[in-house]
Structures are given as structure tokens and as C-alpha cells.
Design an enzyme around this catalytic site. Structure first.
Site, mmCIF file in Angstrom:
data_model
loop_
_atom_site.group_PDB
_atom_site.id
_atom_site.type_symbol
_atom_site.label_atom_id
_atom_site.label_comp_id
_atom_site.label_asym_id
_atom_site.label_seq_id
_atom_site.Cartn_x
_atom_site.Cartn_y
_atom_site.Cartn_z
ATOM 1 N N TYR B 128 -72.615 46.288 -17.215
ATOM 2 C CA TYR B 128 -73.412 46.073 -18.415
ATOM 3 C C TYR B 128 -74.863 46.446 -18.134
ATOM 4 C CZ TYR B 128 -75.144 44.190 -22.729
ATOM 5 O OH TYR B 128 -75.721 44.095 -23.964
ATOM 6 N N GLN B 190 -69.861 41.520 -27.625
ATOM 7 C CA GLN B 190 -68.717 42.346 -28.034
ATOM 8 C C GLN B 190 -68.341 43.370 -26.958
ATOM 9 O OE1 GLN B 190 -71.607 42.058 -29.583
ATOM 10 N NE2 GLN B 190 -72.465 44.028 -30.240
ATOM 11 N N ASN B 213 -78.691 39.368 -21.948
ATOM 12 C CA ASN B 213 -79.317 38.219 -22.611
ATOM 13 C C ASN B 213 -78.343 37.040 -22.629
ATOM 14 O OD1 ASN B 213 -77.468 38.667 -24.677
ATOM 15 N ND2 ASN B 213 -78.938 39.754 -25.974
ATOM 16 N N SER B 236 -85.532 35.192 -14.165
ATOM 17 C CA SER B 236 -85.960 35.566 -12.818
ATOM 18 C C SER B 236 -86.916 34.532 -12.220
ATOM 19 C CB SER B 236 -86.646 36.931 -12.881
ATOM 20 O OG SER B 236 -86.734 37.479 -11.594
ATOM 21 N N GLN B 258 -93.013 38.883 -11.173
ATOM 22 C CA GLN B 258 -91.844 38.204 -11.734
ATOM 23 C C GLN B 258 -92.138 37.658 -13.117
ATOM 24 O OE1 GLN B 258 -88.586 38.213 -10.632
ATOM 25 N NE2 GLN B 258 -89.780 39.818 -9.637
ATOM 26 N N HIS B 261 -91.325 39.580 -16.375
ATOM 27 C CA HIS B 261 -89.960 39.819 -16.850
ATOM 28 C C HIS B 261 -89.670 39.088 -18.154
ATOM 29 C CE1 HIS B 261 -87.931 42.378 -14.048
ATOM 30 N NE2 HIS B 261 -88.341 41.687 -13.002
ATOM 31 N N GLU B 326 -84.652 32.602 -6.383
ATOM 32 C CA GLU B 326 -84.025 33.930 -6.326
ATOM 33 C C GLU B 326 -84.745 34.808 -5.291
ATOM 34 O OE1 GLU B 326 -84.726 36.046 -9.930
ATOM 35 O OE2 GLU B 326 -83.144 37.526 -9.585
ATOM 36 N N HIS B 327 -86.074 34.924 -5.437
ATOM 37 C CA HIS B 327 -86.893 35.701 -4.493
ATOM 38 C C HIS B 327 -87.813 34.751 -3.743
ATOM 39 C CE1 HIS B 327 -86.256 38.437 -8.030
ATOM 40 N NE2 HIS B 327 -85.909 39.288 -7.077
ATOM 41 N N ASP B 360 -87.064 45.190 -5.386
ATOM 42 C CA ASP B 360 -86.462 45.497 -6.683
ATOM 43 C C ASP B 360 -85.990 46.939 -6.757
ATOM 44 O OD1 ASP B 360 -86.681 43.097 -7.876
ATOM 45 O OD2 ASP B 360 -88.443 43.572 -9.087
ATOM 46 N N GLU B 414 -43.607 16.451 2.506
ATOM 47 C CA GLU B 414 -44.298 16.646 1.216
ATOM 48 C C GLU B 414 -43.342 16.465 0.036
ATOM 49 O OE1 GLU B 414 -46.536 20.324 1.210
ATOM 50 O OE2 GLU B 414 -48.083 19.492 2.540
ATOM 51 N N HIS B 419 -38.500 23.944 -0.594
ATOM 52 C CA HIS B 419 -39.226 24.676 0.437
ATOM 53 C C HIS B 419 -38.447 24.617 1.756
ATOM 54 C CE1 HIS B 419 -42.540 24.738 -2.381
ATOM 55 N NE2 HIS B 419 -43.354 25.315 -1.517
#
Lengths: 430, 430
Positions: B128, B190, B213, B236, B258, B261, B326-327, B360, B414, B419
């Protein structure tokens, strides 16, 4: 007992569609109940957990946290042959999983740059062990051993108490030999919520593994992201690929070994030999009489099982790949020749002596496997499941000067001027 | 612009609680909308996808599937410096990710037993790529290169059309140089549903990766299990660890890289030096004036950012581990000495020239990283993310005879007699 279906007919299509519908979707009513449990435990901590334990499991358990001496006593008092069998299995499982270790790396460049990947174990992992008749010590081994090898510092087990409020001693034995650190008598969605958020007594974990009923599975799915989970697991499955060289007694026995787990378990025979199909049906009728879970087996084989009859081995292989079963047994002549064509299966059992229960308990590869067709993209539980990676970068001013124009160009092309600025500012005083 | 908070005070607690609430939970209203979109696309296929594209993106796109010659033309007509910058980046990214390759293994025992693990690439992956101002060619590189190295056979890109119905040419350039196989002009929940279930024209994939998003992220989360996904990604984050040896201009620039963003992006400075904190505040005010995303940066720093002032470096490190960003940038003296103590971070940038935008775009490690504190347990996107494993077992009759008693004992313990039967039946005629 099992329906026969001819490949490429309308029945086959209907059967495959029924199978495909098993794909991990969540029941809305269960989701609602579990969401409420999660929110209550998150707000109410141990008191909420205990309230639900009383509500769902009967009386309050003998202990909330099982004392270490109770775990040690369970091991000391256990049947020696049973303990030795578990230790033999542990040796094989550990040997196999030791080969899955991964190493950190660093690429140290002549210009002073370091580019690396650190790999290390998760700090703390939660292990869910179901209660009742599904309390399996083998499951403790298969979940705890790879975690230990990955270097997980602490394993917290949660398991529902038995009806009388006591812990299941076989589970404690398995916990003791695997080095599980702490055991809480708590089950269901409430135990999963406690592990995900932490309570006063149950510590928050980084990942939750282990099988469970629909409430446990739904809680894990809903909490994925708050905590890591092993997988979205459905009912067990076996697919046996067989030609006329297969032994019908072996094939029938293996199909039933999965069918006994659950009425929803799915046992499928895909064969090029109608003669074998008929012989397997005879063997099923014969062997099922002496099995303690006869009723479950018959319901599972009737409602979820099928014998698919194919025109050629290639078609049979293709069908197995389309179904993507959890367990795949290959009872074909020269079984090893098919390994490279079996794209989608959690675990593959090659030849007539690689019976599925051998893999459940003993051989070494993990028995926690992707179900419901997810073997198309998910993998068995492994040491990697308990590792975490971080990338890292060390750069010198000179190396950054060489890279500067490229970085600024791409950043500005993406409209990210603060990204470009972060590079440019380092050379502003030059 | 950023609030100063002293460690161990009440403000710190409130700030950390606000941060913790970011943890990947799903908005109920968004979930409902996305569930409906998913069900409609599953039932209606391409027609439903196109209906939503028209509804959300305006006019129908110029192409549903972008023809190969249009992709080639985009590459041929692109600015040469831009293409070369992407190719330089690709070389570094490929070099780093090549070191993440994993090999199958087999343990062949003297008694004829084979115990193995096959590793291979997923067959088909969906990528995506967001539209609008968040259409980043660097993101195409970071997602497609590890997939290619893993041996993924086919990469299907989906990306929303621009307002005028045409594809973003920079995205096509990145797709072309990475070897993306097919590109569809479709975005939102979609497109995710189409990839998960397949439509008449968009093939079903095994895994969906790439940012998006809240609708895209929610669709991925809801479809996890039907298809594999990369991660549940949030806004981020950057955390800069700095002492009084840090350059305030560099620190300020990196925090803003950052912040630009997203207003929800979180930029945090954790420092032992109040003097540095004050100097960074001055630099932020100064540098932000010339940045095109000034408004986003100011809102992000004000609402989501903070400067946390600690008494000691150990406390600062502990705080960074608790936040699990994250960073993570390390502007401390002797930065390499801290690597082994930084437990929770997606990517670590060591020293004052390892600016986050370097990672990045260019250095090599992946920029698709765990957010919202999930670096505690999730890892960056890697070659492993596109691999799948299967265990396999081949056994001889003699080896099974040796294992028989252990397996039967555990199985019967068991309560799984089918088995046990599967093993016993293989020796019944002896």
C-alpha cells in the site's frame, strides 16, 4: 463416516468453500463479551480477574500465584516414566530449536560507518495453558522451550484452576522442567487481559502465546498491538496425501488423531486411489471402536472431514497447497521428492512412519502451527517468535557529507523540508 | 514551543500516561465504517472498489491497473538526479537487507531421521502506498526491496489516484526501479480489502505492507488472520537522548524532522542538561521559520512533544526504554557505549551525524518501524517479514520404535488415545 468427494466436481467446490469460511474471523457476540472483560480487567486489576475466575471456573482457586514449592513438589511427586518422557521430548525439541538461533550483525565500513542489526530475546512472555481436558503438558514444552532459547528473561504462565480450585499437576511438572518462572491460576479472556496490561500481581508481558478457546483467542486478537501474540489459531487440521502405496490402517489412525481434538477439527485425505479411500473407511470404522473420544472423532470426520479423490498426484499436490493445512502427511511413493512442491503447510510429515503425533510430542519441530489456511503466510512458532530486532546506524561527518545531496534531493522531492533541513544544518557552519 | 518537564514529577507521569494511551487501539466508529467497506468489497469485487474510489478520491482513475508502458515511461521521463538518488539509496538498502537472508536447515541423523525447516519467500505481497502529500517513493523502496530479497514472486502495489485521476509519477519511478510487478490505482480500506480477498482483477495476496491513514490501518488490523500484515502502525515518533555535548541545532532539526510528518507525531528530547534544553528551544524557534510545514511542526511539538529533564544518564536511558520510541537518537558522549542498554527502539541513530532522515532515505536499515511503544515487542520490517517457514520430519520404522513408548505415554497422559493409537497401529502386525 467420511464423505468421498471427486475432484473437480460441484461437491469439491462446496467443500472447499466451507473450509475457506473457517478463515480467522471473529464472532461478534464473543467480541462484545471479551471487550467488556478486557476493559473491566484493565480498570479493576486482580480483583476483576478473580471475580471472573469465580464466575467462570467456579470457586476461587487454591492459590492466585502458585508457590514455587508447590511447583517443585509436583515435579518431585510425578511419575518417573512420565517425567523421563517429557525430558526425552525436551531434548529433541531443544536440539531442533537451537538451530533456529539468530545472530546480530554489524557491517563496519572503512569510512567509519557502522550499520547493524541487534537481535535479542523479548524480556517477558506470557504463556496461556488451557484447563480441563485440553490441559496439555506437551504444549508447555513447545511454547516455553523456544522462548528460553531466544533468551526471554521471564516466562509467566496462566492456567485456569481445576474444578476443585487446585492446579493441574502435569502442567506444573512441564512448567518446572522448562523453567517457567511464575504460574498464576487464572484462565479465559481475563487472564489474557491481565498479561496484556499487567495487574498489581500479574506482570505485563511483551508477548502472549499458547492455545485457548474462542474467548482466549478473541482476547488475543483484540489485544494484538497492545501486546504481541503468537497467532490467530483455529481448530486443528490434518491433510494426508496418499497414493496406492499407503497403508490404510496408518492413514485412518492419523486422520483420527486430529479428529479427536475437537468436533470442529478437520481431517482430510487427498488421494489418487479410490481403493485406498475405501480401505481407509473400513479402517476408520474398525479402529474408532476402541478410542475414548469416539463421539468427537465421528462428529469431526462426518462434519469437517472428507476424502478427496484426484486423477493425478500433481492435482493432489495442488489441492493440498490450496487448502494449506496445519499438518500435512505425505504417504506417497518417494515422499521426499514432494517436499519442494508443498508450498503451504505448517508442518510436513514425510513417509508412513512420520505419524503426526510423533511431531506433536517428540520429534523436535514445533507443534504450534498456523491453522485455517493461514499456513499460506504464517509460520510455526519458533525461536524467532521470541526475538526482537533493532536496526542501528553510526555515521561520521565525512560519510554524511558524501550522502548529503542524495538525501536532501529525495526529502525535498517528498515535500519534507524539515527532513532536508536536518541534514543541511549539520553543514551550515562549514 | 515544547514543554519542559522535570523527571519524577507529576507532569512527567501525566505526559507518560498520555503517551501510553497512544497504544494501538481502534476507534469504534472507524471500525464500523471499515467493516462495511470490507464486506462490500468482499461481495462486490472490483465494482465495489471502483464505487468507493469514486466516492472518496473523486473521479474514477485514469487506469484501474496502470499499464506497464506507463510505468516505464515514468522512469524514462524522470529527473536523472532523482533516479540516481533512489538508485544510490536502493544499493545501501539492498546491501543491508541482504545480510538478513535466512537459510533452510536439515538435521540428518545417522538413524535415517530427517528434521528440517524450509524457509522460502511468500508468493504474493500487496504494497500500500498512500496518496496526497504522503506519497513517498522512499516508502516503496523500504517495503519492496526486502520482499524482493526474500524471494517474493509477485508484488502488487495499490495507491490512490491523484485528484485528476492520474498516478503519482514519483511512486511509479520507485515501483519501476524496485521491480514492483503490477500497480492498481486504488486506495483506502477498499484497496486493502481487495488485496485480502482478491477481486476479479486484483489478485489475493499473502501479506499486506505499507503505511496508510486510520482507515487503511484499521482495515489491515481487522483483516489480520485473513491475510498477514506488517504491523499496526501509529503516528511517527522520535526520542533524542542528549547530554551537554550535544549540538542544539542538530537536535532541534531532528526533532522537527519527525514533527513535520503529522500533528500527531511525537518528538521527545530526554536530556541531562537544562542548558541544552533551553538552547534547543531557541533553535526550534529559529529553524522552524523557513520550513514549509511550520504549522504542522508547531502543533506537533506543542501537543505531542516534550523535553524531559533527567538527573542522570542512567535515568534518561531508563526513560527511553520505558517510552520505546520508533526512532531513537543518541547524542551522548561515547554513544556506542549505550547501544547494549537501549532495549526498546525500532531504529537507533548513534552520534550527532546519524540524523534520522539519513535512516529514512539512505543508510540501509529499514524505515518501517514499530510505533506507539510497540518497539517493546515488534521489530522493523525485514527480509524475515516476507519469509515463511515450515517444519518437516522424516522418520524410519526403527526410529519410531525407539520413540514409541515415550510418545504413547505422553499421549495417554493427555487423554488423547487416538494419538497413542496412531503410533501403536504401526507396530500392530509385528
Amino acid at each position: 463416516m467420511m464423505k468421498k468427494i471427486y475432484a473437480n466436481g460441484t461437491d469439491e467446490k462446496a467443500f472447499l468453500e466451507q473450509l475457506a469460511k473457517r478463515t480467522g474471523e471473529t464472532d461478534k457476540r464473543v467480541s462484545q463479551i471479551v471487550t467488556e472483560i478486557i476493559e473491566t480487567v484493565r480498570a479493576g486489576g486482580d480483583q476483576a480477574v478473580q471475580k471472573y475466575t469465580k464466575q467462570f471456573d467456579g470457586e476461587l482457586p487454591q492459590y492466585y500465584e502458585v508457590p514455587q514449592e508447590v511447583i517443585e513438589d509436583a515435579l518431585n511427586e510425578a511419575d518417573e516414566d512420565f517425567v523421563n518422557a517429557l525430558l526425552d521430548a525436551m531434548e529433541n525439541i531443544a536440539d531442533f530449536h537451537n538451530r533456529q538461533r539468530e545472530n546480530s550483525f554489524v557491517n563496519a565500513l572503512p569510512n567509519g560507518v557502522l550499520l547493524g542489526q541487534r537481535i535479542r530475546g523479548l524480556k517477558r512472555v506470557g504463556l496461556y495453558v488451557p484447563g480441563g481436558t485440553a490441559a496439555y503438558p506437551s504444549s508447555v514444552l513447545m511454547n516455553a522451550i523456544p522462548a528460553k532459547i531466544a533468551g526471554v528473561e521471564e516466562i509467566i504462565m496462566v492456567t485456569p484452576p481445576r474444578k476443585d480450585g487446585t492446579p493441574n499437576p502435569d502442567i506444573l511438572v512441564a512448567a518446572a522442567i522448562c523453567g517457567v518462572d511464575r504460574v498464576f491460576l487464572s484462565g479465559g479472556a481475563q487472564a489474557i487481559a491481565a498479561l496484556a496490561y499487567g495487574t498489581e500481581q500479574i506482570p505485563r508481558v511483551d508477548k502472549i502465546v499458547g492455545p485457548g478457546n474462542i474467548y482466549v483467542a478473541t482476547a488475543k486478537k483484540l489485544l494484538y498491538g497492545v501486546v504481541d501474540i503468537d497467532m490467530v489459531a483455529g481448530p486443528s487440521e490434518i491433510l494426508v496425501l496418499a497414493d496406492d502405496t499407503a497403508d490404510p490402517a496408518f492413514v485412518a489412525a492419523d486422520l483420527m488423531s486430529q479428529a479427536e481434538h475437537d468436533k470442529l477439527a478437520s481431517s482430510i485425505l487427498v488421494t489418487t486411489s479410490e481403493k485406498l479411500a475405501d480401505a481407509v473407511l473400513v479402517e476408520l470404522e474398525k479402529q474408532v471402536q476402541s478410542l475414548s473420544r469416539k463421539e468427537i472423532i465421528e462428529a469431526s470426520l462426518r462434519d469437517q472431514g472428507a476424502i478427496l479423490i484426484c486423477d493425478c498426484v500433481d492435482c493432489a499436490v495442488e489441492l493440498a497447497n490450496a487448502i494449506a493445512p496445519e499438518h500435512l502427511e505425505v504417504h506417497l511413493q518417494n515422499p521426499m521428492e514432494y517436499l519442494g512442491r508443498l508450498d503451504n503447510a505448517g508442518s510436513v510429515f514425510l513417509g508412513q512412519y512420520a505419524s503426526e503425533p510423533l511431531g506433536d510430542y517428540f520429534a523436535g519441530p514445533n507443534h504450534v502451527l498456523p491453522t485455517s489456511g493461514t499456513a499460506r503466510f504464517f509460520s510455526p512458532l519458533s525461536v524467532s517468535s521470541f526475538l526482537k530486532r533493532s536496526g542501528y546506524v553510526y555515521y561520521t561527518k565525512e560519510a554524511l557529507a558524501d550522502a548529503k545531496d542524495d538525501i536532501v534531493l529525495i526529502a525535498e522531492r517528498e515535500g519534507l523540508t524539515a527532513h532536508a533541513n536536518a541534514i543541511k544544518v549539520r553543514f551550515a557552519k562549514d
